[in-house]
Enzyme design. Structure first.
Site, PDB file in Angstrom:
ATOM      1  N   ASP A 166      18.830  24.746   0.393  1.00  0.00           N
ATOM      2  CA  ASP A 166      18.286  24.421  -0.525  1.00  0.00           C
ATOM      3  C   ASP A 166      17.297  24.073   0.501  1.00  0.00           C
ATOM      4  O   ASP A 166      17.048  24.101   1.744  1.00  0.00           O
ATOM      5  CB  ASP A 166      19.224  22.600  -0.864  1.00  0.00           C
ATOM      6  CG  ASP A 166      18.334  21.874  -1.991  1.00  0.00           C
ATOM      7  OD1 ASP A 166      17.140  22.685  -1.912  1.00  0.00           O
ATOM      8  OD2 ASP A 166      18.836  21.418  -2.554  1.00  0.00           O
TER       9      ASP A 166
HETATM   10  C1  BGC Z   1      16.582  21.170  -4.814  1.00  0.00           C
HETATM   11  C2  BGC Z   1      17.014  22.711  -5.741  1.00  0.00           C
HETATM   12  C3  BGC Z   1      15.543  23.930  -5.540  1.00  0.00           C
HETATM   13  C4  BGC Z   1      15.277  23.220  -4.629  1.00  0.00           C
HETATM   14  C5  BGC Z   1      13.507  24.787  -4.734  1.00  0.00           C
HETATM   15  C6  BGC Z   1      15.179  21.386  -4.103  1.00  0.00           C
HETATM   16  O1  BGC Z   1      14.563  20.330  -3.682  1.00  0.00           O
HETATM   17  O2  BGC Z   1      17.362  19.999  -3.906  1.00  0.00           O
HETATM   18  O3  BGC Z   1      18.167  22.280  -6.316  1.00  0.00           O
HETATM   19  O4  BGC Z   1      16.540  24.957  -6.229  1.00  0.00           O
HETATM   20  O5  BGC Z   1      14.324  22.297  -4.517  1.00  0.00           O
HETATM   21  O6  BGC Z   1      12.408  23.917  -5.829  1.00  0.00           O
END
Ligand code: BGC
Length: 816
Positions: free
Chosen positions: A304
């Protein structure tokens, strides 16, 4: 934007690492990647509150259909330099939310990773689909696939190789969790089917799916560590640890992800929080053990955004790609190096990281790429994506991205039509007194509530709980950018005009809640129908403070219903609302419309006027009170110890209906509940084995994607007859629940969903709903043998229209 900003800021400061050797590979307490090497499958892979080391990281084998693609990937990776390999596993600031740079000499144009679970978020001229929760509420497998396919086509047409979805974590342990609406249901079986269908849809369109967030990502509060505001590399407290016992891990939280692996998801996203004490993206037990070994996952694990806290240790623990890579906080702090990137080259060159592990990382990334033929005529990244990308705007780019091709491509195709259907299919009719719905061309319609009309702050993104404006989706990275939308008020007005009716409206909740509604309506008198539109916001990086509707919604209903004898309440909501006024005699109908996407108003009017018969069912339970739920997020940490944020999943399997059923607690509307404008009947349950001599333990077959294939073998068939006994066509959802024998270990829920089929029936028509029960469906996870085991004794198979409307049942003895 605030939500994304705060969440990403929290994550991205982690990326500040130093390239000097001492710092590389550890930042805070991590497992020691090198001092433990333990054979796989000989130990309990997850322990309650501690995470045992499982090394080494298994290599891809290509098993399950990726063999040819694997050969291509191997040959391709063999041509790379170490620097190029490091590039392949490290994100860069670029046009997409996640970017892997091109290698022109090999005709590789890079990878573009884009959010998210209901739309290609950073895009113009793209559709915003019904949210995960609406999709779960449809209980419609065909719809799940159709939506996944249509979304996949939009991602591909915009040049995105990877769609960052779907979501099975959070599963929905807590009704309050801020991201539940991105996923499908708090039931792992329903969520698992939705994962499988969505992923198959995405990948049939030629786009890689990313199942996220693996695993135990059940709350937003303290999902990331807290940093010293003065020294941004120093943590002052660790992220929350989801402490999950082995059985619960398998039967609840891993379950839908197993479906994702079985569907050959190209990638998984490891989660921000800790799992049994160890960060999700450096947790060898969850990544090497559960995912790559037990479930046989062949794709790659990406972090993530900002969830990587270490270099070599994370790599050894199974992390294959660091996202967003070398960005500093939000791209504002350029040049901050990644834990991966150049550090990988250093580590390979100084011998602290074996090249074979790096090769496996890249091969895992490139195998699904070749499998999906992304090397052939893949559309270029729409240059407009780069303009819209506030996460890594152009000034943050340190590498070269050449953007070619048509700008601002319209990729929406005819998807509005299916989004309109999906929005309706994901709405659940909870109450319909005296057949008040469907509406019969009312002439005098009064609409109340701040969810009815146009958003006044922005029409593009839902990014805050603004007072005015209808909600189509929640906030954070899981939202979408609207190119247009249809509000309930617009759709009601145009429908009323067709019928020669009129619509008056009041959109200010404070005014409505504090007024005598009869005086508002003077001189118009009692309307034919009062439609109250309520909304409930939820977003990434925050959990919900309550389970009521926002903006004093409950008082709005009471105020309208105190005068208006025909009050129809519609909720646009991320999930659970407690609806304390549901028995009010003047509240004649309640429709939980969830987050329907851009055609919201049309989806709603189709239902209200009976052009579409409601067929949604709750993918969660609505309890009498918020305090009735068993597993609120962990918030009451008032101490300041580094590791004090611990969330003990002590309720084990008892979340949502599993808990309410186990404790026999009265609920307002149970899991699986949903009304129709017609009536259905069910009869003739037949349950029969598909094999003789079914054993308790599965045959020990070579692992395939999804785990031991024996677990996915159908061992029982069940069927029921379902009839439409009313006067209009409609769709029934036959739901099959299994009660395990009493020999199953303590804590086994009384009944668990193990099948569902949606049947479209004309009046008077009867069809058969057929279920195939797989070995996993009739087993529990045995923590001693580390196997799925079918218990001895009598099973009860129930089929009905909800978890508490169990119409027929039968008992069978499966083994012995
Ligand atoms: C989220 C993800 C997301 C990523 C990119 C993170 O803060 O938890 O689900 O895909 O950001 O935006």
């Amino acid at each position: 934007m605030a939500a994304i900003l705060s969440s990403l800021l929290a994550g991205s400061v982690l990326l500040s690492g130093s390239v000097n050797a001492q710092n590389f590979g550890s930042n805070g307490p991590v497992e020691d990647a090198f001092s433990y090497v333990q054979p796989l499958n000989t130990t309990i892979l997850t322990e309650y509150g501690s995470s045992p080391p499982v090394y080494p990281s298994p290599n891809i084998t290509g098993v399950g259909g990726w063999e040819a693609a694997l050969e291509k990937a191997r040959a391709w990776v063999a041509q790379l330099t170490t620097e190029e390999k490091a590039d392949m596993v490290t994100g860069q600031a670029g046009p997409c939310v996640g970017n892997i740079v091109a290698i022109p000499r090999l005709n590789f144009s890079g990878l573009c990773l884009q959010d998210g679970p209901l739309a290609i978020r950073v895009a113009d001229f793209a559709s915003v689909f019904a949210a995960g929760v609406s999709t779960g509420a449809s209980w419609d497998k065909d719809l799940m696939y159709e939506r996944g396919l249509a979304m996949g086509r939009e991602f591909k047409a915009k040049g995105a190789h990877v769609a960052l979805g779907p979501v099975a974590g959070p599963l929905g342990r807590s009704a309050y969790a801020g991201r539940n609406w991105e996923g499908f249901s708090s039931d792992p079986y329903l969520s698992g089917v939705a994962m499988e269908k969505t992923i198959t849809g995405h990948q049939d369109a030629g786009v890689q799916a990313c199942a996220k967030h693996w695993v135990g990502n059940e709350q937003e509060i303290q999902r990331n560590p807290v940093y010293d505001p003065n020294v941004t590399t120093v943590k002052t407290s660790n992220a929350i640890s989801s402490n999950i016992d082995d059985r619960t891990m398998h039967e609840l939280y891993m379950w839908p992800f197993a479906n994702a692996v079985k569907a050959k998801a190209a990638s998984f996203m490891c989660s921000y929080q800790r799992i049994n004490g160890s960060y999700g993206c450096q947790n060898s037990a969850s990544q090497n053990g559960l995912l790559k070994t037990e479930l046989g996952f062949q794709g790659y694990v990406m972090s993530d955004w900002g969830a990587t806290h270490t270099g070599v240790a994370a790599i050894e623990a199974g992390l294959d790609m660091n996202m967003p890579g070398g960005l500093g906080p939000y791209g504002l702090n350029f040049g901050v190096p990644s834990f991966f990137g150049g550090n990988i080259t250093i580590a390979v060159n100084n011998g602290s990281l074996d090249t074979s592990r790096v090769d496996d990382m890249v091969i895992r990334i490139m195998t699904p790429y070749f499998w999906l033929n992304q090397d052939q005529n893949f559309p270029s990244i729409d240059p407009s994506s780069a303009d819209l990308n506030t996460f890594s705007p152009r000034r943050t780019w340190t590498r070269n991205f050449t953007l070619t091709g048509e700008r601002s491509r319209d990729v929406r195709s005819n998807h509005a039509e299916l989004i309109r259907r999906h929005g309706a299919a994901g709405s659940v009719l909870l109450k319909n007194k005296n057949g008040t719905l469907p509406l019969k061309a009312p002439r005098n319609i009064a609409v109340f509530g701040n969810d009815a009309g146009e958003p006044t702050q922005s029409s593009v993104l839902n990014q805050n709980n603004y007072e005015f404006g209808t909600l189509f989706a929640g906030g954070g990275s899981g939202t979408g950018q609207f190119s247009y939308f249809v509000t309930p008020l617009q759709a009601l007005q145009s429908r009323a005009r067709q019928d020669g009716g009129l619509v008056h409206y009041w959109l200010n909740n404070t005014l409505i809640a504090n007024s005598n509604v009869s005086t508002l309506l003077i001189p118009r008198g009692q309307p034919d129908v009062c439609i109250v539109m309520l909304k409930t916001w939820a977003e990434e990086a925050d959990d919900r403070p309550h389970l009521s509707s926002d903006w004093d919604g409950d008082a709005v209903v009471e105020s309208v219903a105190s005068y208006c004898a025909n009050t129809v309440v519609v909720t646009h909501s991320s999930g659970v609302n407690t609806l304390p006024w549901s028995d009010h005699p003047n509240v004649t109908a309640i429709l939980a419309a969830h987050f329907p996407g851009e055609e919201s108003g049309n989806s709603l009017v189709d239902l209200l006027y009976g052009d579409v018969n409601p067929s949604g069912h709750l993918p969660y339970t609505i309890a009498m009170n918020g305090t009735d739920y068993n597993a609120p997020p962990t918030t009451a940490i008032n101490t300041t110890g580094f590791d004090d944020w611990q969330s003990w999943f002590d309720e084990k399997l008892e979340i949502d209906y599993r808990y309410f059923d186990a404790k026999n607690i009265t609920v307002r509307y149970e899991f699986g509940f949903g009304l129709s404008y017609t009536t259905f009947n069910m009869s003739n349950l037949e349950v029969s084995p598909l094999a003789n001599n079914i054993t308790s333990f599965p045959e020990n077959l070579p692992i395939q994607p999804g785990g031991n294939p024996a677990l996915w073998e159908s061992i029982y068939n069940a069927s029921v007859s379902v009839s439409n006994t009313g006067s209009v066509a409609g769709a029934a959802v036959a739901q099959l629940y299994v009660g395990l024998p009493s020999s199953a270990p303590a804590g086994t829920p009384p009944r668990q969903l193990r099948g569902f089929e949606k049947l479209h029936l004309e009046p008077g028509e009867t069809q058969t709903a057929a279920f195939e029960l797989m070995r996993r469906d009739l087993s529990y996870w045995d923590i001693i043998s580390q196997q799925w085991v079918i218990p001895e004794g009598e099973f009860t198979i129930y089929v009905g229209f909800s978890s508490r409307d169990l119409v027929v049942h039968d008992t069978v003895t499966v083994v012995g």
